[in-house]
Design a protein around this motif. Structure first.
Motif, PDB file in Angstrom:
ATOM      1  N   GLY A 151      25.255 -59.172  11.755  1.00 21.91           N
ATOM      2  CA  GLY A 151      24.120 -58.036  12.130  1.00 21.91           C
ATOM      3  C   GLY A 151      24.458 -56.852  11.733  1.00 21.91           C
ATOM      4  N   SER A 152      23.830 -55.794  12.191  1.00 17.25           N
ATOM      5  CA  SER A 152      23.714 -54.550  11.650  1.00 17.25           C
ATOM      6  C   SER A 152      25.022 -53.856  12.339  1.00 17.25           C
ATOM      7  CB  SER A 152      22.816 -53.498  12.485  1.00 17.25           C
ATOM      8  OG  SER A 152      22.698 -53.607  13.695  1.00 17.25           O
ATOM      9  N   PRO A 153      25.608 -52.660  12.278  1.00 16.18           N
ATOM     10  CA  PRO A 153      26.711 -52.185  12.990  1.00 16.18           C
ATOM     11  C   PRO A 153      26.428 -52.237  14.453  1.00 16.18           C
ATOM     12  CG  PRO A 153      26.334 -51.066  10.985  1.00 16.18           C
ATOM     13  CD  PRO A 153      25.172 -51.853  11.309  1.00 16.18           C
ATOM     14  N   ALA A 154      25.459 -51.760  14.791  1.00 23.16           N
ATOM     15  CA  ALA A 154      25.087 -51.561  16.370  1.00 23.16           C
ATOM     16  C   ALA A 154      25.230 -53.165  16.988  1.00 23.16           C
ATOM     17  CB  ALA A 154      23.850 -51.169  16.542  1.00 23.16           C
ATOM     18  N   THR A 155      24.344 -53.878  16.352  1.00 22.86           N
ATOM     19  CA  THR A 155      24.370 -55.396  16.637  1.00 22.86           C
ATOM     20  C   THR A 155      25.779 -56.085  17.045  1.00 22.86           C
ATOM     21  OG1 THR A 155      22.218 -55.843  15.854  1.00 22.86           O
ATOM     22  CG2 THR A 155      23.587 -57.725  16.314  1.00 22.86           C
ATOM     23  N   VAL A 156      26.472 -55.762  15.876  1.00 20.06           N
ATOM     24  CA  VAL A 156      27.865 -56.557  15.811  1.00 20.06           C
ATOM     25  C   VAL A 156      28.812 -55.706  16.926  1.00 20.06           C
ATOM     26  CG1 VAL A 156      29.938 -56.969  14.536  1.00 20.06           C
ATOM     27  CG2 VAL A 156      27.783 -57.495  13.665  1.00 20.06           C
ATOM     28  N   ALA A 157      28.634 -54.477  16.863  1.00 19.77           N
ATOM     29  CA  ALA A 157      29.448 -53.671  17.986  1.00 19.77           C
ATOM     30  C   ALA A 157      29.472 -54.324  19.266  1.00 19.77           C
ATOM     31  CB  ALA A 157      29.173 -52.217  17.854  1.00 19.77           C
ATOM     32  N   ALA A 158      27.888 -54.423  19.501  1.00 16.63           N
ATOM     33  CA  ALA A 158      27.630 -54.790  21.069  1.00 16.63           C
ATOM     34  C   ALA A 158      28.367 -56.293  21.182  1.00 16.63           C
ATOM     35  CB  ALA A 158      26.134 -55.073  21.153  1.00 16.63           C
ATOM     36  N   LYS A 159      28.236 -56.960  20.197  1.00 11.68           N
ATOM     37  CA  LYS A 159      28.811 -58.333  20.328  1.00 11.68           C
ATOM     38  C   LYS A 159      30.258 -58.476  20.382  1.00 11.68           C
ATOM     39  CE  LYS A 159      25.231 -60.700  17.698  1.00 11.68           C
ATOM     40  NZ  LYS A 159      24.830 -61.621  16.520  1.00 11.68           N
ATOM     41  N   LEU A 160      31.207 -57.529  19.715  1.00  9.81           N
ATOM     42  CA  LEU A 160      32.486 -57.379  19.692  1.00  9.81           C
ATOM     43  C   LEU A 160      32.823 -56.575  21.231  1.00  9.81           C
ATOM     44  CD1 LEU A 160      33.599 -55.885  16.318  1.00  9.81           C
ATOM     45  CD2 LEU A 160      34.448 -57.877  17.260  1.00  9.81           C
ATOM     46  N   ALA A 161      31.909 -56.006  21.865  1.00 10.93           N
ATOM     47  CA  ALA A 161      32.225 -55.436  22.993  1.00 10.93           C
ATOM     48  C   ALA A 161      32.052 -56.486  24.338  1.00 10.93           C
ATOM     49  CB  ALA A 161      30.893 -54.396  23.522  1.00 10.93           C
ATOM     50  N   VAL A 162      31.157 -57.571  23.858  1.00  6.10           N
ATOM     51  CA  VAL A 162      31.497 -58.727  24.663  1.00  6.10           C
ATOM     52  C   VAL A 162      32.494 -59.497  24.685  1.00  6.10           C
ATOM     53  CG1 VAL A 162      30.017 -60.972  24.947  1.00  6.10           C
ATOM     54  CG2 VAL A 162      28.802 -58.711  24.976  1.00  6.10           C
ATOM     55  N   VAL A 163      33.013 -59.814  23.367  1.00  4.92           N
ATOM     56  CA  VAL A 163      34.375 -60.448  23.217  1.00  4.92           C
ATOM     57  C   VAL A 163      35.400 -59.685  24.011  1.00  4.92           C
ATOM     58  CG1 VAL A 163      36.210 -61.014  21.517  1.00  4.92           C
ATOM     59  CG2 VAL A 163      33.447 -61.332  21.043  1.00  4.92           C
ATOM     60  N   ARG A 164      35.336 -58.541  23.891  1.00  2.06           N
ATOM     61  CA  ARG A 164      36.473 -57.617  24.553  1.00  2.06           C
ATOM     62  C   ARG A 164      36.470 -57.794  26.067  1.00  2.06           C
ATOM     63  NH1 ARG A 164      35.841 -51.273  23.709  1.00  2.06           N
ATOM     64  NH2 ARG A 164      33.892 -51.912  24.762  1.00  2.06           N
ATOM     65  N   ALA A 165      35.215 -57.846  26.557  1.00  2.23           N
ATOM     66  CA  ALA A 165      35.145 -57.668  28.031  1.00  2.23           C
ATOM     67  C   ALA A 165      35.411 -59.131  28.441  1.00  2.23           C
ATOM     68  CB  ALA A 165      33.595 -57.449  28.248  1.00  2.23           C
ATOM     69  N   ALA A 166      34.746 -60.091  27.799  1.00  6.08           N
ATOM     70  CA  ALA A 166      35.136 -61.605  28.294  1.00  6.08           C
ATOM     71  C   ALA A 166      36.576 -61.914  28.392  1.00  6.08           C
ATOM     72  CB  ALA A 166      34.232 -62.543  27.742  1.00  6.08           C
ATOM     73  N   THR A 167      37.526 -61.327  27.374  1.00  7.16           N
ATOM     74  CA  THR A 167      38.770 -61.832  27.057  1.00  7.16           C
ATOM     75  C   THR A 167      39.796 -60.856  27.463  1.00  7.16           C
ATOM     76  OG1 THR A 167      38.831 -60.907  24.945  1.00  7.16           O
ATOM     77  CG2 THR A 167      38.033 -63.165  24.830  1.00  7.16           C
ATOM     78  N   GLY A 168      39.173 -59.780  27.903  1.00  2.88           N
ATOM     79  CA  GLY A 168      40.030 -58.652  28.476  1.00  2.88           C
ATOM     80  C   GLY A 168      41.167 -58.373  27.048  1.00  2.88           C
ATOM     81  N   ALA A 169      40.480 -58.326  25.881  1.00  2.00           N
ATOM     82  CA  ALA A 169      41.278 -58.259  24.839  1.00  2.00           C
ATOM     83  C   ALA A 169      42.093 -56.657  24.646  1.00  2.00           C
ATOM     84  CB  ALA A 169      40.775 -58.534  23.498  1.00  2.00           C
ATOM     85  N   ASP A 170      43.108 -56.524  24.547  1.00  2.00           N
ATOM     86  CA  ASP A 170      43.449 -55.071  23.866  1.00  2.00           C
ATOM     87  C   ASP A 170      43.381 -54.819  22.831  1.00  2.00           C
ATOM     88  OD1 ASP A 170      45.441 -54.789  26.779  1.00  2.00           O
ATOM     89  OD2 ASP A 170      46.200 -56.617  25.904  1.00  2.00           O
ATOM     90  N   GLU A 171      43.091 -55.731  22.085  1.00  2.00           N
ATOM     91  CA  GLU A 171      42.757 -55.179  20.384  1.00  2.00           C
ATOM     92  C   GLU A 171      42.028 -56.336  19.787  1.00  2.00           C
ATOM     93  OE1 GLU A 171      45.636 -54.860  16.472  1.00  2.00           O
ATOM     94  OE2 GLU A 171      46.341 -54.328  18.346  1.00  2.00           O
ATOM     95  N   LEU A 172      41.086 -56.065  18.799  1.00  2.00           N
ATOM     96  CA  LEU A 172      40.242 -56.867  18.308  1.00  2.00           C
ATOM     97  C   LEU A 172      40.597 -57.133  16.779  1.00  2.00           C
ATOM     98  CD1 LEU A 172      37.036 -55.943  19.926  1.00  2.00           C
ATOM     99  CD2 LEU A 172      38.096 -57.922  20.405  1.00  2.00           C
ATOM    100  N   LEU A 173      40.440 -58.254  16.189  1.00  2.00           N
ATOM    101  CA  LEU A 173      41.061 -58.740  14.895  1.00  2.00           C
ATOM    102  C   LEU A 173      39.996 -59.331  14.254  1.00  2.00           C
ATOM    103  CD1 LEU A 173      43.521 -58.911  13.103  1.00  2.00           C
ATOM    104  CD2 LEU A 173      43.664 -61.301  13.959  1.00  2.00           C
ATOM    105  N   ILE A 174      39.213 -58.760  13.178  1.00  2.00           N
ATOM    106  CA  ILE A 174      38.146 -59.331  12.617  1.00  2.00           C
ATOM    107  C   ILE A 174      38.380 -59.700  11.453  1.00  2.00           C
ATOM    108  CG2 ILE A 174      36.557 -57.695  13.770  1.00  2.00           C
ATOM    109  CD1 ILE A 174      36.245 -56.043  11.218  1.00  2.00           C
ATOM    110  N   THR A 175      37.617 -60.802  10.898  1.00  2.00           N
ATOM    111  CA  THR A 175      37.919 -61.542   9.382  1.00  2.00           C
ATOM    112  C   THR A 175      36.449 -61.742   8.924  1.00  2.00           C
ATOM    113  OG1 THR A 175      38.701 -63.542   8.366  1.00  2.00           O
ATOM    114  CG2 THR A 175      38.067 -63.919  10.421  1.00  2.00           C
TER     115      THR A 175
END
Length: 384
Positions: A338-362
């Motif tokens: 998606g757009s930057p805002a769309t993907v940032a919101a989705k990454l925030a879900v990944v972070r919150a659901a997993t408790g990630a200390d860091e995110l790694l995108i491919t």
């Protein structure tokens, strides 16, 4: 209990964002262009504020060019100055502990404080004997947990029957050789780096370079099995592969945290979670760029290995079967597009659901410029 800062870690106020790169080769492209594109992307990633840049190890696949991983890491590190660079991950089934320690010790000698050594189990899996069928994982309905889509496991039989795994093993292993136990390999690498390695009859051996090297070890995993548990017991940071096996990400993280013991590396768990990402100026444009992804995943899941990344026209012309779609649904549905805002919101879900200390995108797109732009857009949105 506070986590000990890892070597070279930056004090980012937001969750750090990092990159996993496969050096993808687009249809009609060359491996030469692919590895040079990786160096260029790393330079732009450093300028954009990404925390680390990892390169994956893959072999006998026409669509990825990161097979000589340590060599490519050296090229990326030489072309950058601050960003951490490393492997995500070295496939230990194809290497000895001594060779890994020496290679990454050499990298650390040139680039101290910047080298990550990610270790993975790939290469230890043996193909089944002829006529032996690998049982499929039990089917599970997709779940949404704390907003995160956790699909069921994908069917593995088609890949197992292809013969590709057997060919890869025959080409990467010396005749008659068998991989050392994965946990033993990890322990030996850590011992070589620490200068404490001794054989079973107490004879010392030294990795030069390697001994005393400023290298940060990691373990990567995709399930709640051996890799996650070993990372926890050793007190190493752990990278959970949501982008490869989204069905197992939460189990992997739970197993790691449950097994965690404080170590010289960490006083509390540190988790990186990976995700497939495609970003463009609009949701519609991003969806267009991501359209060939399913066909690319299909080649991997059907046992052929990563193919050259298809164009949009080639992907649109493919005649999908129900079996094909079943193989790739989990990966396609968990790709963040998606757009930057769309993907940032989705990454925030990944972070919150997993408790990630860091995110790694491919990110893989047919056109390299679109891949560069995707990373720049999400960095501007996520890192500010």
């Amino acid at each position: 209990m506070k986590r000990k800062p890892m070597s070279g870690e930056s004090p980012m106020t937001r969750t750090p964002l990092s990159i996993l790169d496969l050096s993808p080769v687009p249809a009609g492209g060359t491996a030469r262009d692919a590895v040079r594109n990786s160096v260029e992307l790393a330079q732009k990633a450093e300028a954009a504020g990404f925390h680390r840049y990892w390169l994956a190890e893959h072999h006998i696949a026409t669509g990825v060019a990161s097979s000589a991983t340590a060599v490519l890491i050296g090229q990326v590190a030489a072309a950058t100055s601050r960003i951490r660079v490393g492997a995500g991950a070295i496939q230990l089934g194809h290497h000895t502990a001594l060779s890994v320690a020496e290679e990454f010790g050499t990298l650390a000698a040139f680039y101290p404080g910047r080298i990550d050594l990610g270790l993975g189990r790939s290469g230890h899996r043996k193909p089944p004997p002829p006529g032996v069928k690998i049982p499929e994982p039990p089917k599970q309905e997709p779940k949404v947990i704390d907003g995160l889509l956790v699909p069921g496991p994908f069917p593995i039989g088609r890949a197992a029957r292809s013969g590709k795994l057997a060919l890869e093993n025959s080409l990467l292993h010396l005749p008659g050789s068998t991989p050392v136990d994965y946990a033993d390999s990890v322990h030996d690498i850590l011992a070589f780096l620490a200068g404490t390695y001794k054989s079973g009859d107490c004879v010392q051996a030294h990795a030069v370079p390697g001994e005393g090297a400023d290298v940060q070890p990691w373990i990567l995993g995709s399930s709640g099995g051996e890799s996650a548990i070993l990372a926890g017991k050793l007190g190493l940071p752990f990278a959970a592969a949501y982008h490869v096996a989204p069905a197992g990400v939460l189990a992997a993280i739970d197993a790691y945290r449950s097994a965690f013991r404080p170590s010289q590396w960490l006083s509390e768990p540190y988790v990186v979670v990976s995700a497939d990402v495609v970003v463009a100026e609009t949701d519609a444009k991003a969806a267009e760029l991501a359209a060939p992804y399913g066909l690319w995943v299909l080649a991997i899941r059907s046992g052929k290995g990563a193919r050259s990344y298809p164009s949009a026209a080639e992907a649109a012309a493919y005649n999908w079967t129900d079996e094909d779609r079943e193989l790739v649904t989990d990966r396609v549905d968990t790709q963040l597009v998606g757009s930057p805002a769309t993907v940032a919101a989705k990454l925030a879900v990944v972070r919150a659901a997993t408790g990630a200390d860091e995110l790694l995108i491919t990110t893989i797109t047919y056109d390299h410029a679109d891949r560069v732009r995707s990373h720049q857009l999400i960095a501007e949105e996520w890192l500010g």
